[in-house]
Design an enzyme around this catalytic site. Structure first.
Site, mmCIF file in Angstrom:
data_model
loop_
_atom_site.group_PDB
_atom_site.id
_atom_site.type_symbol
_atom_site.label_atom_id
_atom_site.label_comp_id
_atom_site.label_asym_id
_atom_site.label_seq_id
_atom_site.Cartn_x
_atom_site.Cartn_y
_atom_site.Cartn_z
ATOM 1 N N HIS A 113 0.769 -1.118 -0.148
ATOM 2 C CA HIS A 113 -0.143 -0.029 0.060
ATOM 3 C C HIS A 113 0.907 1.200 0.073
ATOM 4 O O HIS A 113 0.449 2.523 -0.158
ATOM 5 C CB HIS A 113 -1.084 -0.071 1.203
ATOM 6 C CG HIS A 113 -0.379 0.263 2.460
ATOM 7 N ND1 HIS A 113 -0.192 -0.631 3.384
ATOM 8 C CD2 HIS A 113 0.182 1.439 3.061
ATOM 9 C CE1 HIS A 113 0.453 -0.251 4.733
ATOM 10 N NE2 HIS A 113 0.466 0.990 4.388
ATOM 11 N N ASP A 143 0.238 -7.571 1.494
ATOM 12 C CA ASP A 143 0.631 -6.243 1.360
ATOM 13 C C ASP A 143 1.849 -6.186 1.648
ATOM 14 O O ASP A 143 2.472 -5.311 2.302
ATOM 15 C CB ASP A 143 -0.216 -5.638 2.637
ATOM 16 C CG ASP A 143 -0.046 -4.130 2.832
ATOM 17 O OD1 ASP A 143 0.027 -3.516 1.668
ATOM 18 O OD2 ASP A 143 0.038 -3.253 3.865
ATOM 19 N N SER A 216 4.634 2.543 7.905
ATOM 20 C CA SER A 216 4.148 1.298 7.175
ATOM 21 C C SER A 216 5.431 0.792 6.313
ATOM 22 O O SER A 216 6.262 1.740 5.685
ATOM 23 C CB SER A 216 3.268 1.549 6.314
ATOM 24 O OG SER A 216 1.963 1.808 7.049
#
Length: 473
Positions: A113, A143, A216
């Protein structure tokens, strides 16, 4: 005779202060020091920013979807001039995340992402050097994304073993929350093998390490300075950290990375069943002493489970030697098992214990197909996206199995658009060489000569024909 007066309160207070100081000193010695660990790991941690181009060209913004192919008659007889796209420049949105270098030749691991939909990926190292990164491959289910920069002798991070983790162990994270680069946060492992509603194939590590937007894709490290997870998600009602963060175990992440590096996509084992959790009432009705296992509510007839003889009502207790305590354990175990491997499945059927041997198939993608071979237009000299011609495309394009090749799925700026390639065209030959896989396509296009006429055999609407083009240096 007078005796000296003793200040009992002060004396007791002094003893208490001394005792408290000793306890604090002992406690401070027991608390971990993350400074040297963070200093050693930070050179291998990277900041990732992305740039995305406008979805429409300047011509399309003014004249609609056919702006790029505005007929000459409109220009000649109506005086319409097609402006240059530079007149329609728009701010290109940026996203910021983290990642880390897994090998000194430039491979970088991050979250999908963080880079999804990006036209350009920029990587900045701890020493402020910057590189443009190429997307090697991405996997939405886990992911994860694998990047590559053109550099050598980069500082690679040390990899740990996520199978050795235990709740309560100290861990720390390095990332760029809200753009504050190389922030270090710490906490403990709260739980292991967590299943989240949006990710059923990842056994997440749950921690209380403060994680926020920008973390992230960054590393979660143990007290040996080794990566044991990739910070991926948080549970929040406020949009910020609330004490629950989740990381992808590094063992699972490296399995995905190796597949992305080898073939550009990820395959997973597939059992072909629909399952549900076993609660107390179901356990009682099926003759179990306590609730555990995965109850099969549906079996896909032609899937691996159906072929092996599994039935609705079977409760899977062990898969490939691993206990299945909750139904959420099964997809993770099946997904991490190689396609084609024959495994033993221990189950309960009508109160009796059985063992079945099942050969796993390949998990289809969200549309029911197996993962296609894809070539991004940014990665080839023709400026086109192609996918392998499969039965699904044959049915849509109306061609039979005698035709093999690659389907054009998107045409960008470049030689492909210049010669009139369109979405749905099937490329069967390039420069007199058959193309039956994306790997062959990559190899042939990379070696095409410059400033020389090249032929390409294309099937459009069922009709084959040759076209020619030239490539610049």
């Amino acid at each position: 005779m007078r005796y000296p007066r003793i200040n009992v309160a002060g004396w007791l207070g002094g003893i208490f202060a001394l005792f408290l100081g000793m306890q604090l000193a002992i406690a401070s010695e027991q608390l971990p020091d993350f400074s040297s660990l963070a200093e050693n790991a930070s050179p291998a941690v990277v900041n990732i920013s992305t740039l995305s181009k406008p979805k429409q060209s300047g011509r399309q913004q003014l004249y609609g979807p056919y702006g790029d192919d505005l007929p000459e008659i409109f220009r000649r007889y109506f005086g319409l001039q097609i402006p240059d796209d530079s007149q329609f420049e728009q701010p290109r949105p940026q996203s910021l995340g983290s990642g880390f270098i897994i090998s000194d030749d430039g491979y970088i691991l991050t979250n999908n992402h963080v880079v999804e939909g990006a036209d350009e990926i920029l990587v900045r190292l701890n020493d402020r050097s910057e590189f443009k990164a190429k997307l090697v491959g991405a996997d939405k289910r886990s992911d994860l994304a694998l990047l590559k920069v053109d550099a050598k002798r980069l500082p690679a991070i040390r990899l740990g073993d996520s199978d050795e983790l235990k709740p309560g162990q100290w861990v720390f994270a390095i990332g760029s929350p809200f753009g504050f680069e190389y922030s270090v946060t710490k906490g403990i492992i709260s739980a292991l093998n967590r299943s989240l509603p949006t990710e059923s194939y990842v056994p997440f590590i749950q921690t209380d390490v403060p994680i926020n937007p920008g973390n992230s894709g960054g590393p979660l490290l143990n007290m040996d300075g080794e990566v044991i997870g990739i910070n991926s998600q948080i549970f929040t009602r406020s949009g910020g950290f609330m004490g629950l963060s989740f990381a992808i175990p590094i063992d699972d992440a490296m399995d995905v990375a190796e597949q992305l590096k080898e073939k550009g996509y990820v395959t997973r084992g597939w059992l072909g069943v629909v399952i549900q959790d076993v609660d107390r009432s179901l356990a009682e009705s099926f003759g179990l002493k306590k609730p555990h296992g995965a109850l099969i509510s549906q079996v896909i007839p032609e899937g691996p489970a159906g072929t092996a003889g599994l039935q609705p009502g079977d409760i899977i207790l062990r898969f490939n030697g691993r206990d299945i305590k909750f139904s959420s354990d099964l997809p993770m175990e099946v997904g991490r098992t190689p396609v084609g491997k024959k495994v033993e499945v221990d189950l309960v059927r009508r109160g009796k214990t059985l063992t079945k041997a099942v050969e796993l198939g390949e998990l289809p993608d969200e549309q029911g197909k197996t993962k296609p071979q894809v070539q991004s237009r940014e990665d080839n000299r023709l400026g086109i996206n192609v996918e392998l011609l499969n039965d699904n495309y044959r049915q849509r394009l109306g061609v039979d199995k005698s035709v093999s090749g690659l389907v054009v799925t998107q045409v960008g700026r470049g030689a492909g658009r210049a010669v009139g390639l369109r979405n749905g065209d099937i490329i069967t030959q390039i420069n007199h060489q058959d193309v039956k896989s994306v790997q062959e396509f990559n190899s042939i296009v990379k070696k095409l000569p410059a400033d020389k006429t090249i032929s390409m055999l294309v099937v459009r609407r069922g009709m084959p024909g040759f076209i020619t083009f030239r490539l610049a240096e």
